[in-house]
Design an enzyme around this catalytic site. Structure first.
Site, short mmCIF file in Angstrom:
data_model
loop_
_atom_site.label_atom_id
_atom_site.label_comp_id
_atom_site.label_asym_id
_atom_site.label_seq_id
_atom_site.Cartn_x
_atom_site.Cartn_y
_atom_site.Cartn_z
N CYS A 267 32.81 -3.22 16.59
CA CYS A 267 33.04 -3.39 18.02
C CYS A 267 34.50 -3.80 18.25
CB CYS A 267 32.10 -4.46 18.57
SG CYS A 267 32.45 -4.84 20.28
N CYS B 290 27.18 -1.84 20.31
CA CYS B 290 27.47 -3.10 19.65
C CYS B 290 26.21 -3.95 19.82
CB CYS B 290 28.66 -3.79 20.33
SG CYS B 290 28.77 -5.53 19.86
N GLU C 275 24.08 2.18 67.53
CA GLU C 275 23.18 2.72 68.57
C GLU C 275 22.15 3.66 67.94
OE1 GLU C 275 25.79 3.17 72.58
OE2 GLU C 275 26.69 3.93 70.73
N CYS D 45 34.40 -7.61 19.56
CA CYS D 45 33.93 -8.77 18.81
C CYS D 45 33.82 -8.52 17.31
CB CYS D 45 32.58 -9.25 19.36
SG CYS D 45 31.23 -8.14 18.96
N GLU E 214 23.06 26.01 49.69
CA GLU E 214 23.46 25.20 48.54
C GLU E 214 23.44 23.73 48.92
OE1 GLU E 214 24.07 27.24 46.13
OE2 GLU E 214 25.16 26.15 44.58
N LYS F 55 35.00 34.03 40.43
CA LYS F 55 35.09 32.60 40.13
C LYS F 55 36.53 32.16 39.88
CE LYS F 55 31.64 30.90 37.76
NZ LYS F 55 30.69 29.80 37.78
N ASP G 179 29.61 24.76 44.94
CA ASP G 179 29.17 24.40 43.59
C ASP G 179 28.13 23.28 43.67
OD1 ASP G 179 29.01 24.43 40.91
OD2 ASP G 179 30.92 23.43 40.54
N LYS H 289 32.22 29.96 47.36
CA LYS H 289 31.07 29.73 46.50
C LYS H 289 30.95 28.22 46.30
CE LYS H 289 28.93 31.40 42.28
NZ LYS H 289 28.42 30.14 41.79
N TYR I 206 23.57 29.84 53.73
CA TYR I 206 24.40 31.04 53.73
C TYR I 206 23.63 32.34 53.59
CZ TYR I 206 24.00 29.67 48.78
OH TYR I 206 23.53 29.28 47.57
N CYS J 186 29.18 -10.95 22.47
CA CYS J 186 30.30 -10.01 22.66
C CYS J 186 30.84 -10.16 24.09
CB CYS J 186 29.79 -8.60 22.38
SG CYS J 186 30.98 -7.31 22.68
N GLU K 199 33.06 34.57 51.61
CA GLU K 199 32.63 33.18 51.77
C GLU K 199 33.09 32.39 50.56
OE1 GLU K 199 28.36 33.14 52.08
OE2 GLU K 199 28.40 34.75 53.56
S1 IVH Z 1 24.45 34.20 48.27
C1 IVH Z 1 21.40 37.10 46.39
N1 IVH Z 1 26.49 32.73 48.99
O1 IVH Z 1 25.76 30.93 43.67
C2 IVH Z 1 22.56 36.29 46.75
N2 IVH Z 1 25.35 32.17 46.96
O2 IVH Z 1 24.76 32.88 41.14
C3 IVH Z 1 22.19 34.96 47.22
N3 IVH Z 1 26.23 30.17 45.84
O3 IVH Z 1 22.29 31.02 43.31
C4 IVH Z 1 23.23 33.96 47.09
N4 IVH Z 1 27.80 29.73 47.31
O4 IVH Z 1 23.34 28.97 44.38
C5 IVH Z 1 25.54 32.94 48.06
N5 IVH Z 1 28.29 31.48 49.78
C6 IVH Z 1 27.33 31.69 48.86
C7 IVH Z 1 27.17 30.85 47.73
C8 IVH Z 1 26.17 31.14 46.80
C9 IVH Z 1 27.22 29.34 46.19
C10 IVH Z 1 25.40 30.01 44.62
C11 IVH Z 1 23.93 30.17 44.82
C12 IVH Z 1 23.51 31.29 43.90
C13 IVH Z 1 24.64 31.32 42.94
C14 IVH Z 1 24.86 32.73 42.46
#
Ligand code: IVH
Length: 673
Positions: free
Chosen positions: A406, A424, A36, A409, A173, A312, A117, A115, A225, A430, A113
């Site tokens: 290889c 190769c 749809e 072959c 992100e 981290k 990636d 982080k 965020y 091959c 929050e």
């Molecule tokens: S706040 C000034 N919140 O981590 C602060 N960053 O080195 C602004 N990142 O460049 C960022 N999760 O790409 C914030 N919940 C989160 C995040 C976050 C991932 C990344 C972001 C930033 C890097 C920090």
């Protein structure tokens, strides 16, 4: 349908589609079926084509991207894009808290929050519309990737609700969920392309792609965020994001406010475990002071805000033994070393193999057979070996030697200067390369021959029925049906599918040939530029490198391919069998009179057209070109440095002024639908 009815219907469709996008991509609660949804989108695209005067860069139809290849412009960040101070230690989190308490003598809250990636993005909204998306760049200036960002369906192009500031910035992100990442990589491996090492690289690489219609096909998503601007609704970061959710943004699902370190550590511990069940990659926890007033008071250093820190998570690691190293041969002849390990439990799965990338990596690690190695599963899906525990090296153990010949072959391997990979060179003799080439040739995006799987190809190859791609066209049903698991009906279907493949367009045939570095996009460019396989075979190095997107590496690979008599024989046979080896003219027959009844005035310098070229294009699609703006003018198309008189007059008369890009969007061919 009258023009007015069309306008209303377009508006209605845009509204509906925006709502469905939000329910599907932000709330994960679809209200209608995909079918749809597609039907509504199709109707909108058709109407917008028929009524280009209602073009809107923020229409949901613009999420399919466009086919313009362009260098990115750069733009300055209104607020610098800082990064976060990060740490792996709890002590440092405590010190961070103490530093803040020294400055702040009132009760306050931290927001915890995850982080994410991926890769950071900054979005600018004005009057409720997305107007620009900028990558982090060097923190001061970044690339303008608005077209690419528009393809991410969870990012609202037009905001819902009310109460948003006239102008604000929201940052977040961009990431690629695991599932889509795995699918993308499988496809890349199948096409002989290098897979992305992790979802972060895949997201960052995708955002930097020059062709947004290809970005639209990649499964990106985005959490937002961080709000910035003059008139944000409240003093609380947390509350503001909750409000931003009602404007249509996808804000983090996991957010908690705490004031005690004890609770913060509990949050960290919980998410270090629970994150493994999330469908996307996270690599830590971010702590932010909630109050914007306090954030301002705490300020920033040159690099990091003083009001936030990232804790981290440690990459998951395990220790195990290296049993042996095997070497795999891909369809392009590239040799990939793979470590065979004593099975070990890591991040919820049993790991038996790890990728070793190339010969340099093996040397760098100084790997010996029997070594105790550390395997890590960071963002990467395929675990990698990150180090050796030398204290446990068995005496007399042998260093891992990269094979010289290889493994399939026996041909001596070669390594081109400046490349990390061994190949190769026995392309035509091959077995894994031949089979890989056939598999690539029949794949969906290439010749789309159905019914032939990897196993059947293997069988056909072993029985000597198919020794290269052209042999497919000689297959007879009676040769296929006696093969294991294939009945008469499947055999007939396969033959029919092979026959159908002769009609596949030239650009796809070119891609199907599996020339190194000629992926889908490059094949398309080459097909358009040279028109036929014979022209391409004859093209000089200069002609090739003068073509947009074609660098020396690709040009060299094309010339090498065509200098191989075996390949010329393949082309000759494909021609004989009736496979499409040129662009067929009929495609150009239907230039729709889209611009019928519209009068254009053009002014300024254009990026994609010469002055004459843009006029020709307008006329080709049925439009009229006039030299001066009058009340009869429908559009003034402006390039760089448009004439001020024309601009003034157009404004006075209420003539719609459009950019080159908007003009291109009126034409039917810019989309990859
Ligand atoms: S706040 C000034 N919140 O981590 C602060 N960053 O080195 C602004 N990142 O460049 C960022 N999760 O790409 C914030 N919940 C989160 C995040 C976050 C991932 C990344 C972001 C930033 C890097 C920090």
């Amino acid at each position: 349908m009258t023009r007015e009815e069309a306008r209303k219907r377009i508006e209605k469709l845009r509204e509906e589609l925006n709502r469905h996008n939000y329910y599907y991509y932000v709330l994960s609660k679809p209200l209608i079926s995909d079918f749809e949804y597609d039907t509504l989108m199709h109707e909108l695209i058709e109407l917008e084509k028929r009524y280009p005067e209602f073009f809107d860069p923020n229409s949901p139809s613009q999420r399919v991207g466009n086919d313009l290849n362009k260098e990115f412009e750069q733009a300055e960040h209104e607020y610098p894009m800082l990064s976060l101070g990060n740490t792996y230690s709890r002590e440092e989190v405590m010190e961070f808290d103490q530093r803040i308490r020294k400055e702040v003598h009132e009760p306050f809250l931290y927001v915890c929050e995850l982080k994410y990636d991926g890769t950071a993005i900054s979005l600018v909204y004005e009057h409720g519309r997305l107007i620009q998306a900028i990558t982090r760049g060097d923190g001061t200036r970044g690339d303008v990737v608005t077209d690419n960002i528009k393809t991410i369906r969870s990012i609202p192009l037009i905001l819902h609700g009310s109460g948003y500031p006239d102008r604000f910035i929201i940052r977040g992100e961009v990431f690629m969920p695991f599932e889509g990442f795995n699918r993308l990589n499988q496809e890349r491996i199948k096409n002989g392309e290098e897979p992305f090492a992790n979802p972060r690289n895949a997201a960052a690489g995708t955002l930097k792609m020059q062709n947004s219609s290809l970005v639209a096909k990649r499964p990106l998503d985005c959490f937002l965020y961080y709000l910035l601007g003059e008139d944000l609704p409240t003093d609380s970061h947390y509350e503001n994001l909750q409000i931003a959710r009602t404007w249509g943004f996808k804000i983090p699902e996991v957010m908690e406010r705490h004031d005690r370190l004890e609770d913060i550590f509990r949050f960290i511990d919980r998410w270090d475990i629970q994150r493994k069940e999330l469908p996307y990659a996270t690599d830590g926890v971010v702590l932010k002071v909630d109050s914007l007033r306090l954030q301002e008071r705490l300020g920033s250093t040159a690099k990091n805000p003083r009001w936030a820190i990232a804790y981290k998570f440690k990459a998951e690691q395990a220790k195990t033994r290296l049993l042996s190293v095997s070497f795999q041969v891909g369809r392009t002849g590239a040799i990939t070393p793979v470590a065979n390990l004593e099975p070990v439990q890591l991040a919820g799965t049993v790991v038996k193999r790890a990728s070793l990338y190339n010969a340099d990596q093996i040397k760098m690690l100084d790997l010996h057979i029997g070594d105790t190695v550390y395997v890590e599963k960071g963002g990467e899906i395929i675990p990698k070996i990150t180090g050796v525990d030398f204290s446990q090296r068995p005496p007399g153990s042998q260093p891992v030697e990269f094979v010289r010949n290889c493994p399939a072959c026996g041909t001596p391997l070669v390594r081109k200067e400046g490349e990390a990979v061994y190949y190769c060179p026995n392309e035509d003799g091959c077995p894994p390369q031949i089979k890989g080439k056939i598999e690539h040739f029949i794949s969906r995006k290439a010749m789309n021959i159905e019914g032939l799987g990897e196993e059947t190809i293997d069988l056909l190859f072993r029985k000597g029925l198919v020794k290269n791609i052209t042999d497919l066209y000689d297959l007879k049903p009676e040769q296929l049906s006696p093969l294991e698991r294939l009945g008469e009906k499947s055999a007939m279907n396969i033959i029919a599918s092979i026959e159908n493949s002769k009609k596949v367009s030239f650009e796809r045939v070119l891609y199907a040939l599996g020339i190194r570095f000629v992926g889908e996009t490059v094949a398309k460019t080459l097909a358009r530029r040279f028109g036929s396989i014979d022209n391409l075979a004859r093209a000089s190095f200069e002609e090739l490198t003068e073509t947009e997107e074609i660098g020396e590496k690709i040009a060299e690979s094309i010339q090498t391919w065509f200098s191989n008599p075996h390949n010329l024989e393949i082309i000759r046979k494909l021609k004989e069998k009736g496979v499409t080896l040129e662009i067929l003219e009929e495609k150009q027959e239907e230039t729709p009179a889209l611009l019928n009844g519209k009068t254009f005035v053009v002014s300024g310098i254009f990026e994609h057209f010469s002055r004459g070229g843009i006029k020709e294009t307008i006329e080709k699609y049925g439009g009229r070109v006039s030299g001066s703006v009058s009340s009869k003018t429908t559009f003034l198309v402006t390039g760089d440095k448009p004439g001020p008189n024309k601009l003034d007059k157009a404004r006075k008369l209420g003539v719609k002024i459009i950019s080159e890009e908007e003009f291109i969007h009126m034409l039917p061919l810019h989309k990859d639908q």
